[in-house]
Design a protein around this motif. Sequence first.
Motif, PDB file in Angstrom:
ATOM      1  N   MET A   1       0.919  -1.135   0.059  1.00  0.00           N
ATOM      2  CA  MET A   1       0.081   0.039  -0.124  1.00  0.00           C
ATOM      3  C   MET A   1       0.998   1.153   0.027  1.00  0.00           C
ATOM      4  O   MET A   1       0.648   2.265  -0.760  1.00  0.00           O
ATOM      5  N   GLY A   2       2.110   1.298   0.986  1.00  0.00           N
ATOM      6  CA  GLY A   2       2.852   2.361   0.748  1.00  0.00           C
ATOM      7  C   GLY A   2       3.570   2.569  -0.223  1.00  0.00           C
ATOM      8  O   GLY A   2       3.403   2.860  -1.347  1.00  0.00           O
ATOM      9  N   GLY A   3       4.765   2.468   0.022  1.00  0.00           N
ATOM     10  CA  GLY A   3       5.924   2.547  -1.118  1.00  0.00           C
ATOM     11  C   GLY A   3       6.581   4.011  -1.090  1.00  0.00           C
ATOM     12  O   GLY A   3       6.078   4.696  -0.300  1.00  0.00           O
ATOM     13  N   PRO A   4       7.588   4.091  -1.991  1.00  0.00           N
ATOM     14  CA  PRO A   4       8.361   5.415  -1.961  1.00  0.00           C
ATOM     15  C   PRO A   4       7.315   6.438  -2.802  1.00  0.00           C
ATOM     16  O   PRO A   4       6.496   6.114  -3.661  1.00  0.00           O
ATOM     17  N   LEU A   5       7.715   7.639  -2.549  1.00  0.00           N
ATOM     18  CA  LEU A   5       6.922   8.704  -2.994  1.00  0.00           C
ATOM     19  C   LEU A   5       7.427   8.934  -4.569  1.00  0.00           C
ATOM     20  O   LEU A   5       8.751   8.872  -4.669  1.00  0.00           O
ATOM     21  N   ARG A   6       6.777   9.061  -5.519  1.00  0.00           N
ATOM     22  CA  ARG A   6       7.258   9.055  -7.048  1.00  0.00           C
ATOM     23  C   ARG A   6       7.769  10.599  -7.242  1.00  0.00           C
ATOM     24  O   ARG A   6       7.252  11.638  -6.580  1.00  0.00           O
ATOM     25  N   LYS A   7       8.632  10.920  -8.044  1.00  0.00           N
ATOM     26  CA  LYS A   7       9.308  11.993  -8.051  1.00  0.00           C
ATOM     27  C   LYS A   7       8.221  13.012  -8.681  1.00  0.00           C
ATOM     28  O   LYS A   7       7.420  12.694  -9.568  1.00  0.00           O
ATOM     29  N   ASN A   8       8.255  14.363  -8.359  1.00  0.00           N
ATOM     30  CA  ASN A   8       7.107  15.308  -8.692  1.00  0.00           C
ATOM     31  C   ASN A   8       5.543  14.663  -8.446  1.00  0.00           C
ATOM     32  O   ASN A   8       4.940  15.030  -9.565  1.00  0.00           O
ATOM     33  N   PHE A   9       5.254  13.905  -7.776  1.00  0.00           N
ATOM     34  CA  PHE A   9       4.088  13.151  -7.796  1.00  0.00           C
ATOM     35  C   PHE A   9       3.128  14.384  -7.640  1.00  0.00           C
ATOM     36  O   PHE A   9       1.874  13.891  -8.045  1.00  0.00           O
ATOM     37  N   TRP A  10       3.226  15.394  -6.986  1.00  0.00           N
ATOM     38  CA  TRP A  10       2.158  16.471  -6.917  1.00  0.00           C
ATOM     39  C   TRP A  10       1.520  16.964  -8.165  1.00  0.00           C
ATOM     40  O   TRP A  10       0.748  17.760  -8.307  1.00  0.00           O
ATOM     41  N   GLU A  11       2.479  16.924  -9.375  1.00  0.00           N
ATOM     42  CA  GLU A  11       2.015  17.215 -10.475  1.00  0.00           C
ATOM     43  C   GLU A  11       1.034  16.313 -11.162  1.00  0.00           C
ATOM     44  O   GLU A  11       0.303  16.716 -12.331  1.00  0.00           O
ATOM     45  N   LEU A  12       1.017  15.040 -10.702  1.00  0.00           N
ATOM     46  CA  LEU A  12      -0.080  13.997 -11.099  1.00  0.00           C
ATOM     47  C   LEU A  12      -1.320  14.282 -10.896  1.00  0.00           C
ATOM     48  O   LEU A  12      -1.763  14.971 -10.010  1.00  0.00           O
ATOM     49  N   PRO A  13      -2.541  13.733 -11.613  1.00  0.00           N
ATOM     50  CA  PRO A  13      -3.658  13.966 -11.249  1.00  0.00           C
ATOM     51  C   PRO A  13      -4.119  13.187  -9.802  1.00  0.00           C
ATOM     52  O   PRO A  13      -3.530  12.322  -9.375  1.00  0.00           O
ATOM     53  N   LEU A  14      -4.801  13.914  -9.084  1.00  0.00           N
ATOM     54  CA  LEU A  14      -5.098  13.652  -7.479  1.00  0.00           C
ATOM     55  C   LEU A  14      -5.670  12.193  -7.669  1.00  0.00           C
ATOM     56  O   LEU A  14      -5.087  11.528  -6.749  1.00  0.00           O
ATOM     57  N   ASP A  15      -6.323  11.608  -8.586  1.00  0.00           N
ATOM     58  CA  ASP A  15      -7.083  10.504  -8.368  1.00  0.00           C
ATOM     59  C   ASP A  15      -5.688   9.299  -8.796  1.00  0.00           C
ATOM     60  O   ASP A  15      -6.269   8.047  -8.413  1.00  0.00           O
ATOM     61  N   SER A  16      -4.759   9.744  -9.109  1.00  0.00           N
ATOM     62  CA  SER A  16      -3.706   8.740  -9.446  1.00  0.00           C
ATOM     63  C   SER A  16      -2.533   8.545  -8.416  1.00  0.00           C
ATOM     64  O   SER A  16      -1.791   7.780  -8.377  1.00  0.00           O
ATOM     65  N   LEU A  17      -2.811   9.491  -7.388  1.00  0.00           N
ATOM     66  CA  LEU A  17      -1.705   9.470  -6.202  1.00  0.00           C
ATOM     67  C   LEU A  17      -2.042   8.336  -5.196  1.00  0.00           C
ATOM     68  O   LEU A  17      -3.191   7.749  -5.095  1.00  0.00           O
ATOM     69  N   THR A  18      -1.040   7.744  -4.790  1.00  0.00           N
ATOM     70  CA  THR A  18      -1.055   6.554  -3.691  1.00  0.00           C
ATOM     71  C   THR A  18      -1.513   7.299  -2.392  1.00  0.00           C
ATOM     72  O   THR A  18      -1.398   8.480  -2.189  1.00  0.00           O
ATOM     73  N   PRO A  19      -1.753   6.693  -1.278  1.00  0.00           N
ATOM     74  CA  PRO A  19      -2.219   6.958  -0.103  1.00  0.00           C
ATOM     75  C   PRO A  19      -1.174   7.961   0.658  1.00  0.00           C
ATOM     76  O   PRO A  19      -1.317   8.942   1.053  1.00  0.00           O
ATOM     77  N   PRO A  20       0.138   7.467   0.634  1.00  0.00           N
ATOM     78  CA  PRO A  20       1.193   8.201   1.154  1.00  0.00           C
ATOM     79  C   PRO A  20       1.417   9.604   0.237  1.00  0.00           C
ATOM     80  O   PRO A  20       1.737  10.608   0.848  1.00  0.00           O
TER      81      PRO A  20
END
Length: 150
Positions: A1-20
């Motif tokens: 469920m967790g995992g590392p944060l992707r680079k620049n994840f905040w630029e992705l669509p909100l519905d594609s973000l992981t819970p972390p």
Amino acid sequence: MGGPLRKNFWELPLDSLTPPEWEALCDGCGKCCLNKLEDEETGEIVFTRVSCRLLDGDTCRCSQYDIRLQFVPECIVLSPDNIGETAYFMPASCAYRLRHEGKPLEDWHPLVSGNPDSVHTAGRSVMGWTIPEFEVPEDEWEDHLIEEPH
């Protein structure tokens, strides 16, 4: 469920973000913990300097985040599923609202600056100027209206 944060994840669509990633999007300003009043006729939201009883004024974070609904059942829990209905209730500078509206994060956002305190040093948090709700009767909140904090 967790995992590392992707680079620049905040630029992705909100519905594609992981819970972390979703949780990491929060800038820690504490503005969402300010009590707000809504004009019943216009729907306009106005902010007060009266904070939720769970806001830690020194950190601008919820002191009981994981179990906050046990103490404050009316707390709005943002999610990718409800952001469309709840974004209007968040401050204009809120990362969740900005991204929902297709706007970039502010330069002072910790994800952009790389500094977890940048939200405070930029003067964009509620640190040091709130009044806990247990000190102000609800019928006096109108006496503590503020411009939306920037």
